[in-house]
Each structure stands twice: as structure tokens, then as C-alpha cells.
Scaffold this motif. Structure first.
Motif, short mmCIF file in Angstrom:
data_model
loop_
_atom_site.label_atom_id
_atom_site.label_comp_id
_atom_site.label_asym_id
_atom_site.label_seq_id
_atom_site.Cartn_x
_atom_site.Cartn_y
_atom_site.Cartn_z
N HIS A 1 -13.35 -24.98 30.31
CA HIS A 1 -13.00 -26.40 30.27
C HIS A 1 -14.24 -27.26 30.01
O HIS A 1 -14.18 -28.24 29.27
CB HIS A 1 -12.34 -26.82 31.58
CG HIS A 1 -11.04 -26.13 31.84
ND1 HIS A 1 -10.43 -26.11 33.08
CD2 HIS A 1 -10.24 -25.40 31.02
CE1 HIS A 1 -9.31 -25.43 33.00
NE2 HIS A 1 -9.18 -24.97 31.77
N ALA A 2 -15.35 -26.87 30.62
CA ALA A 2 -16.60 -27.60 30.40
C ALA A 2 -17.05 -27.47 28.95
O ALA A 2 -17.55 -28.42 28.35
CB ALA A 2 -17.68 -27.08 31.34
N LEU A 3 -16.86 -26.28 28.37
CA LEU A 3 -17.25 -26.05 26.98
C LEU A 3 -16.40 -26.90 26.03
O LEU A 3 -16.93 -27.50 25.08
CB LEU A 3 -17.12 -24.57 26.63
CG LEU A 3 -17.50 -24.19 25.19
CD1 LEU A 3 -18.96 -24.55 24.91
CD2 LEU A 3 -17.26 -22.70 24.96
N ILE A 4 -15.12 -26.96 26.29
CA ILE A 4 -14.23 -27.81 25.47
C ILE A 4 -14.68 -29.27 25.56
O ILE A 4 -14.72 -29.99 24.55
CB ILE A 4 -12.77 -27.65 25.93
CG1 ILE A 4 -12.28 -26.23 25.63
CG2 ILE A 4 -11.87 -28.67 25.24
CD1 ILE A 4 -10.92 -25.91 26.24
N PHE A 5 -15.02 -29.70 26.75
CA PHE A 5 -15.50 -31.06 26.98
C PHE A 5 -16.79 -31.30 26.18
O PHE A 5 -16.94 -32.35 25.52
CB PHE A 5 -15.76 -31.25 28.47
CG PHE A 5 -16.31 -32.59 28.86
CD1 PHE A 5 -15.62 -33.75 28.57
CD2 PHE A 5 -17.52 -32.68 29.54
CE1 PHE A 5 -16.12 -35.00 28.95
CE2 PHE A 5 -18.03 -33.92 29.92
CZ PHE A 5 -17.33 -35.07 29.62
N ALA A 6 -17.71 -30.34 26.20
CA ALA A 6 -18.98 -30.48 25.48
C ALA A 6 -18.74 -30.55 23.97
O ALA A 6 -19.38 -31.36 23.27
CB ALA A 6 -19.90 -29.31 25.82
N ILE A 7 -17.84 -29.71 23.47
CA ILE A 7 -17.55 -29.72 22.03
C ILE A 7 -16.92 -31.05 21.62
O ILE A 7 -17.25 -31.62 20.57
CB ILE A 7 -16.62 -28.55 21.67
CG1 ILE A 7 -17.35 -27.21 21.86
CG2 ILE A 7 -16.11 -28.67 20.23
CD1 ILE A 7 -16.47 -25.98 21.72
N ALA A 8 -16.04 -31.56 22.46
CA ALA A 8 -15.40 -32.85 22.17
C ALA A 8 -16.44 -33.97 22.13
O ALA A 8 -16.41 -34.83 21.23
CB ALA A 8 -14.35 -33.16 23.24
N LEU A 9 -17.39 -33.95 23.06
CA LEU A 9 -18.45 -34.96 23.07
C LEU A 9 -19.31 -34.87 21.82
O LEU A 9 -19.67 -35.90 21.22
CB LEU A 9 -19.32 -34.78 24.32
CG LEU A 9 -18.71 -35.19 25.65
CD1 LEU A 9 -19.61 -34.72 26.80
CD2 LEU A 9 -18.54 -36.70 25.71
N ALA A 10 -19.64 -33.65 21.40
CA ALA A 10 -20.44 -33.47 20.19
C ALA A 10 -19.70 -33.99 18.96
O ALA A 10 -20.29 -34.63 18.08
CB ALA A 10 -20.81 -32.00 20.02
N CYS A 11 -18.42 -33.72 18.89
CA CYS A 11 -17.61 -34.19 17.75
C CYS A 11 -17.53 -35.71 17.72
O CYS A 11 -17.63 -36.33 16.65
CB CYS A 11 -16.20 -33.60 17.83
SG CYS A 11 -16.11 -31.82 17.52
N ILE A 12 -17.36 -36.32 18.89
CA ILE A 12 -17.33 -37.78 18.96
C ILE A 12 -18.67 -38.36 18.52
O ILE A 12 -18.72 -39.33 17.75
CB ILE A 12 -16.99 -38.24 20.39
CG1 ILE A 12 -15.55 -37.85 20.75
CG2 ILE A 12 -17.17 -39.76 20.53
CD1 ILE A 12 -15.21 -38.07 22.22
N SER A 13 -19.75 -37.75 18.99
CA SER A 13 -21.09 -38.22 18.62
C SER A 13 -21.28 -38.17 17.11
O SER A 13 -21.71 -39.15 16.49
CB SER A 13 -22.15 -37.35 19.30
OG SER A 13 -23.44 -37.67 18.81
N PHE A 14 -20.97 -37.03 16.52
CA PHE A 14 -21.16 -36.88 15.07
C PHE A 14 -20.28 -37.86 14.30
O PHE A 14 -20.74 -38.50 13.35
CB PHE A 14 -20.84 -35.45 14.65
CG PHE A 14 -21.11 -35.20 13.18
CD1 PHE A 14 -22.40 -34.89 12.77
CD2 PHE A 14 -20.10 -35.29 12.24
CE1 PHE A 14 -22.67 -34.68 11.42
CE2 PHE A 14 -20.37 -35.08 10.89
CZ PHE A 14 -21.65 -34.76 10.48
N ALA A 15 -19.03 -38.01 14.72
CA ALA A 15 -18.11 -38.90 14.02
C ALA A 15 -18.58 -40.35 14.08
O ALA A 15 -18.60 -41.06 13.06
CB ALA A 15 -16.71 -38.77 14.61
N VAL A 16 -18.96 -40.80 15.26
CA VAL A 16 -19.40 -42.20 15.42
C VAL A 16 -20.65 -42.47 14.58
O VAL A 16 -20.71 -43.47 13.85
CB VAL A 16 -19.68 -42.51 16.91
CG1 VAL A 16 -20.40 -43.85 17.05
CG2 VAL A 16 -18.37 -42.52 17.69
N LEU A 17 -21.62 -41.58 14.67
CA LEU A 17 -22.87 -41.80 13.94
C LEU A 17 -22.68 -41.64 12.43
O LEU A 17 -23.21 -42.45 11.65
CB LEU A 17 -23.95 -40.84 14.44
CG LEU A 17 -24.43 -41.08 15.88
CD1 LEU A 17 -25.38 -39.97 16.32
CD2 LEU A 17 -25.10 -42.43 16.01
N ALA A 18 -21.95 -40.62 12.00
CA ALA A 18 -21.78 -40.38 10.57
C ALA A 18 -20.95 -41.46 9.90
O ALA A 18 -21.25 -41.88 8.78
CB ALA A 18 -21.14 -39.00 10.34
#
Length: 318
Positions: free
Chosen positions: A99-116
Motif C-alpha cells: 500500500h505504501a508503494l502504491i502511494f509512493a508511485i501515485a505521488l511520483a506520477c502526480i509530481s511528474f504530471a504537474v511539473l511536465a
């Protein structure tokens, strides 16, 4: 549903949010974000777009939170053995690693999407490189295998400065790399001061931090050497780069003098944990105030004030 059951459910929901929040190690994030803001302020000559700042901060926060969450998963075994970290969400069993890994992946995806999407691709790629370096290089390759883990691993904590510069200019300059270098050089004395405080805990779990594999004297000596390097490097923003001015210089001088004094006192008393704690806490304040000085110095209002003072001085002399 009776009142007691409803209250218990409410408390459980709050606990879930709190646990996932704790996974991100939120106390670390503001320090990284202020280096981003400082870099953005200098890059924009103090004329920073508030929306750009907000979006970059959101992207940077999510990237840092993702990296810290993965670190919590990876280090859950040693966290369980240390009293200081035993009650974190993963080692305590309150959050499952998957569950923590899924949370981390989601955060990384949000980060990349917002910045890109809303900033630029370079800042997004730099943020992702920060996650990859922190997890792959520092946490996996270095932390448990070399006493100089934090020397190389400090690059991960310095990448937010590059993200901030790239967010404004879509490029990287010598100034951006110097701010990166300042944070990079500041990290070892900051972290080794902490290591001196909790040396026994690191020794217990077999993490080869510098004071564990050498001794407190050698560690204090390294702290002093790095301090001798990082303090002068902060003035390179003034000359030869001309990125900051007299206000920043004055504040950097005062902050640096205090840092040197604390590092010197620790060098004379390397076994004093209170001195190590004092240096550790001051190092955080040092970086925050140094970055604040970069921001203040970059503002057009500051430049106008200095020009006015100089003009008045010329009139008085004249």
C-alpha cells in the motif's frame, strides 16, 4: 450506527491519513522546498510568478514525499530495530508495504504530471531523477555499505535547487549548479552532526555511518573540513557569478561565522552530544535563513532600497 462506533470509525480514518502523512517524513520537505524557492527567486530576479511557484512547490512536494515513502519501505527492517523509528507506519505494521508503494508511485506520477504539464519537462525530469537517485543510489547502494553514504547521497537533497531553476528558465546555469553545490556540501556536516547524536542506534542496526566505522573525533574533523569548504562557497554567488548582492553577503557572513564557531567547538569536544545536537539544529536554521537571504536579496524592492541608500551616501559625501 451508534455514537461510539461512529467516533471510532472517525478516529480510524484520521489515523489512516496521519499514517500516510508520516510516511512522507513531512519535517524534511520544507527545507528542500526553500532551496527550490531560493533558486527560483534568483532565476527570476525576484519577479517570481506566484502560480509558477505554487505549481513547482506542489510537484516538488510530491516528488520528495514519494522518495521518502519508498525509503520508509526499504528501511523498515532497520527502522523496526531502532527505538527512534520503530513506531513509523510501515515497521509498526499500520501500513502495508504494498500500500505504501502504491502511494509512493501515485505521488511520483502526480509530481511528474504537474511539473511536465504546467511547468516544463526539464523540471519534471529533474524531480524524477531526484527520486531515482535517493532511492536507487543513496538508499539501496550507499546507505548500508559505505560510511561516506551521505557525501554522495547528498546530491539527492540538492536536486530541488535545480528543479527550481529549471522551472523558471527551462535551462540550468552555473548559478543553479552553485546552489546545488552549496546544498551538497552542507549535507555532510548537517547529517554527521545527527549521526554523532544517535551513533549507538546506527551501530546497533549495522548502518556504517562515519562515527560508527571511525570515531567521534574523525567525524568532527570531517564536519569541520566540510564547513570550511561550504561557507566560502556561499560567497561565490556574489563573485564571480554576481547572482546575489550585499544583503545576501552580510547575512551569509553572519550565518557562516556562527556555523564555523559551532563546528570548531564540536571539534574540540567531539564526544559532547549536546554540542552535536546544537550544530545539527543550527545547520537547519542556517540553510533556511541562507535561502531566505537569497530570496530577499533578489527582490526589486531590495535593489531599489540599496540604490537609494547609495544615492543618499553620495549626496552626503558630495
Amino acid at each position: 450506527m451508534n455514537g461510539t462506533t461512529a467516533q471510532r470509525h472517525y478516529q480510524n480514518v484520521l489515523q489512516v491519513f496521519q499514517d500516510y502523512y508520516q510516511l512522507t517524513k513531512p519535517r524534511i520537505i520544507p527545507l528542500l522546498l526553500i532551496t527550490t524557492a531560493a533558486s527560483m527567486a534568483i532565476a527570476s530576479a525576484g519577479k517570481l510568478d506566484p502560480l509558477l511557484l505554487l505549481l513547482t512547490m506542489i510537484g516538488g512536494t510530491c516528488a520528495t514525499a514519494s522518495a521518502q515513502t519508498i525509503n520508509c519501505i526499504y528501511d523498515s527492517d532497520i527502522d523496526y530495530q531502532m527505538e527512534r523509528t520503530r513506531h513509523r507506519p510501515v515497521p509498526s505494521g499500520r501500513v502495508q508495504p504494498l500500500h505504501a508503494l502504491i502511494f509512493a508511485i501515485a505521488l511520483a506520477c502526480i509530481s511528474f504530471a504537474v511539473l511536465a504539464v504546467f511547468v516544463n519537462l526539464l523540471s519534471a525530469l529533474l524531480a524524477m531523477s531526484g527520486i531515482a537517485f535517493y532511492v536507487g543510489v543513496y538508499t539501496h547502494l550507499l546507505k548500508r555499505h559505505t560510511p561516506y553514504n551521505i557525501v554522495i547521497g547528498g546530491a539527492a537533497g540538492a536536486i530541488p535547487a535545480l528543479v527550481g531553476w529549471a522551472a523558471v528558465t527551462n535551462t540550468l546555469s552555473w548559478t543553479a549548479w552553485l546552489i546545488f553545490a552549496i546544498v551538497f556540501l552542507w549535507t555532510p556536516p548537517h547529517f554527521w552532526a545527527l549521526a554523532l547524536m544517535i551513533r549507538d542506534e546506527y551501530a546497533k542496526v549495522g548502518v556504517p555511518m562515519l562515527p560508527v566505522v571511525t570515531d567521534n573525533i574523525a567525524t568532527a574533523r570531517q564536519i569541520w573540513r566540510y564547513t570550511l569548504v561550504v561557507i566560502p562557497s556561499t560567497f561565490l554567488l556574489i563573485y564571480p557569478l554576481h547572482a546575489s548582492g550585499v544583503i545576501y553577503g552580510a547575512i551569509a557572513f553572519i550565518l557562516g561565522a556562527i556555523f564555523l564557531k559551532k563546528a570548531w567547538v564540536l571539534l574540540q569536544n567531539p564526544n559532547d552530544k549536546q554540542l552535536a545536537r546544537s550544530l545539527f539544529l543550527y545547520s537547519i536554521l542556517y540553510m533556511m535563513l541562507l535561502c531566505a537571504a537569497m530570496v530577499v536579496d533578489s527582490l526589486p524592492l531590495t535593489h531599489h532600497l540599496i540604490e537609494t541608500i547609495l544615492a543618499l551616501a553620495n549626496i552626503i559625501r558630495g
